[in-house]
Scaffold this active site. Structure first.
Site, PDB file in Angstrom:
ATOM      1  N   HIS A  77      25.146  -3.272 -39.736  1.00 60.02           N
ATOM      2  CA  HIS A  77      26.275  -3.603 -38.815  1.00 60.02           C
ATOM      3  C   HIS A  77      27.165  -4.649 -39.607  1.00 60.02           C
ATOM      4  O   HIS A  77      26.557  -5.734 -39.969  1.00 60.02           O
ATOM      5  CB  HIS A  77      25.939  -3.935 -37.482  1.00 60.02           C
ATOM      6  CG  HIS A  77      27.027  -4.626 -36.768  1.00 60.02           C
ATOM      7  ND1 HIS A  77      28.372  -4.173 -36.666  1.00 60.02           N
ATOM      8  CD2 HIS A  77      27.095  -5.671 -36.022  1.00 60.02           C
ATOM      9  CE1 HIS A  77      29.057  -5.137 -36.025  1.00 60.02           C
ATOM     10  NE2 HIS A  77      28.363  -6.074 -35.706  1.00 60.02           N
ATOM     11  N   ASN A  82      34.635  -7.491 -38.475  1.00 56.21           N
ATOM     12  CA  ASN A  82      33.552  -7.101 -37.679  1.00 56.21           C
ATOM     13  C   ASN A  82      34.286  -6.002 -36.523  1.00 56.21           C
ATOM     14  O   ASN A  82      34.921  -6.528 -35.754  1.00 56.21           O
ATOM     15  CB  ASN A  82      33.056  -8.208 -36.713  1.00 56.21           C
ATOM     16  CG  ASN A  82      31.952  -7.846 -35.977  1.00 56.21           C
ATOM     17  OD1 ASN A  82      31.791  -6.455 -35.581  1.00 56.21           O
ATOM     18  ND2 ASN A  82      31.042  -8.455 -35.261  1.00 56.21           N
ATOM     19  N   CYS A  86      27.650  -3.374 -30.683  1.00 50.30           N
ATOM     20  CA  CYS A  86      27.702  -3.403 -32.265  1.00 50.30           C
ATOM     21  C   CYS A  86      26.719  -2.167 -32.832  1.00 50.30           C
ATOM     22  O   CYS A  86      26.632  -1.807 -33.823  1.00 50.30           O
ATOM     23  CB  CYS A  86      27.180  -4.796 -32.859  1.00 50.30           C
ATOM     24  SG  CYS A  86      28.534  -5.803 -31.988  1.00 50.30           S
TER      25      CYS A  86
END
Length: 316
Positions: free
Chosen positions: A242, A272, A114
Site C-alpha cells: 500500500h 496515498n 487502504c
C-alpha cells in the site's frame, strides 16, 4: 469446483489535475523539503467536483477490460474496494456496471480502506474457486480529496485520487493458480489510528502509531503471505505495498527480505490513494515492463481499521 484464478489484465486511471508540493506550500504552512523528507511524495492527482469515485473506477475498469480483449458483457462479478463513496446506494460497483453497460453482474462494494484492494482480490478469487463467478472485475478506487481537511498540513500533503483495476479469471484445468492464498487480519483495538469520520467525513490518523505498526509488526506477516504461496521472499520479482508513505514502504520492503524484487514507489508521484494505491502501482509496473508475465509479485495492503491483507500473484 474451479482450481483457482489468475489476473489476466490490469488497468489504471488518474485525474488530469496535478497538485505539487509547491502548490500545497501556497495553501498550508508546509514546504517541498518538509513533505519529501517525511513522506517522499512529490505530486498527487486530484479529481474535480464533477468526477465521482465511480467515474474513476469505470475508467480503470474499461482499460483493464480492453487490455484483456474483453467486453463488459464478459464479466459476471464486479467488486469495488472504496471508502470514499458518498452515496450508500446504488453502490459504486453497480454504478460502474451501469457506466460500462454490463448486463447483470453481481455488484458489491467492500470497505477495508487502504487494505481494500487485496481484500477484494481475495474475495473475487474465492468466488471463482467456489464456482460462483467465472470472470470478475476487481477495482480499487478512492477520491481522498473529498474527505480531506485541506487546512490540516499533517494529512492534506499525503493524499491523492485514482483507481486501478484487475480482471480475474478462472484458471484452466491443471493450470497453476495465479493468485495465492490470502493472509488477512486486523488489530481492532487500534482501529482508531486511521479514521474517516464525521459529517462531512474527514480523514485523520495517528501517524506515529501507524508507522510503528507497519514497520515492526507487518514484515513478519508479509513474509507469511509469501510462505502461503510456497515462496521465499528472495523469489519475488516485485513487492507492491500500500502506497502510504515512502518512509513506511522502504523499511517494510527491506525487512521482508526480498533482495531481488522491484519495490513499487508510485507514492512519489501519486500520493496515498487508499484502496487505489496497489492496483495503480501494479498497473504502472506492468505498463512500464518492469515486471513480466508470470513473475511472482507480493501485493500487501494495510491501514484503515488497522487491517491487512496480502497475497502473491503472478504478473499478467
Amino acid at each position: 469446483m474451479h482450481q483457482g484464478s489468475r489476473i489476466t489484465a490490469v488497468g489504471h486511471y488518474q485525474p488530469a489535475r496535478v497538485l505539487t508540493n509547491e502548490d500545497l506550500a501556497g495553501m498550508v504552512d508546509t514546504s517541498d523539503e518538509w513533505i519529501r523528507s517525511r513522506a517522499g511524495i512529490r505530486t498527487r492527482r486530484i479529481a474535480g467536483p464533477d468526477e465521482p469515485v465511480d467515474e474513476l473506477a469505470g475508467h480503470a475498469a474499461a482499460k483493464a477490460l480492453a487490455s484483456a480483449g474483453l467486453t463488459p458483457a464478459d464479466v459476471d462479478m464486479v467488486v469495488v474496494a472504496t471508502s470514499t463513496a458518498i452515496d450508500r446506494s446504488p453502490n459504486t460497483a453497480a454504478r460502474v456496471a451501469a457506466r460500462l453497460g454490463m448486463p447483470g453482474p453481481a455488484a458489491l462494494d467492500l470497505n477495508v480502506v487502504c487494505a481494500g484492494f487485496t481484500h477484494a482480490l481475495a474475495t473475487a478469487d474465492h468466488a471463482v474457486r467456489a464456482g460462483s463467478s467465472s470472470r470478475a472485475l476487481v477495482i480499487g478506487a478512492d477520491k481522498m480529496s473529498e474527505v480531506t481537511d485541506w487546512t490540516d498540513r499533517t494529512t492534506c500533503v499525503l493524499v491523492g485520487d485514482g483507481a486501478g483495476a484487475a480482471v480475474v479469471e478462472a484458471c484452466a484445468p491443471g493450470e497453476e493458480p495465479g493468485i495465492g492464498p490470502v493472509l488477512w487480519g486486523s488489530v481492532p483495538e487500534m482501529g482508531n489510528a486511521v479514521r474517516i469520520e464525521g459529517t462531512p467525513p474527514r480523514f485523520a490518523q495517528e501517524g506515529q502509531s501507524v508507522y510503528r505498526w507497519a514497520t515492526t509488526r507487518l514484515p513478519a506477516i508479509a513474509r507469511q503471505a509469501c510462505e502461503r504461496s510456497g515462496l521465499e521472499p528472495a523469489d519475488l520479482a516485485a513487492i507492491v505495498l500500500h502506497q502510504a508513505n515512502l518512509r513506511i514502504i522502504e523499511p517494510l520492503a527491506a525487512k521482508i527480505g526480498a533482495t531481488r524484487a522491484v519495490v513499487a514507489r508510485d507514492v512519489v508521484e501519486s500520493g496515498n490513494t487508499s484502496a487505489a494505491s496497489i492496483p495503480l502501482a501494479l498497473s504502472k509496473l506492468v505498463e512500464r515492463g518492469e515486471i513480466t508475465t508470470g513473475d511472482p509479485v507480493l501485493l500487501f495492503g494495510f491501514g484503515g481499521n488497522l487491517s491487512y491483507a496480502g497475497q502473491v500473484v503472478r504478473c499478467p
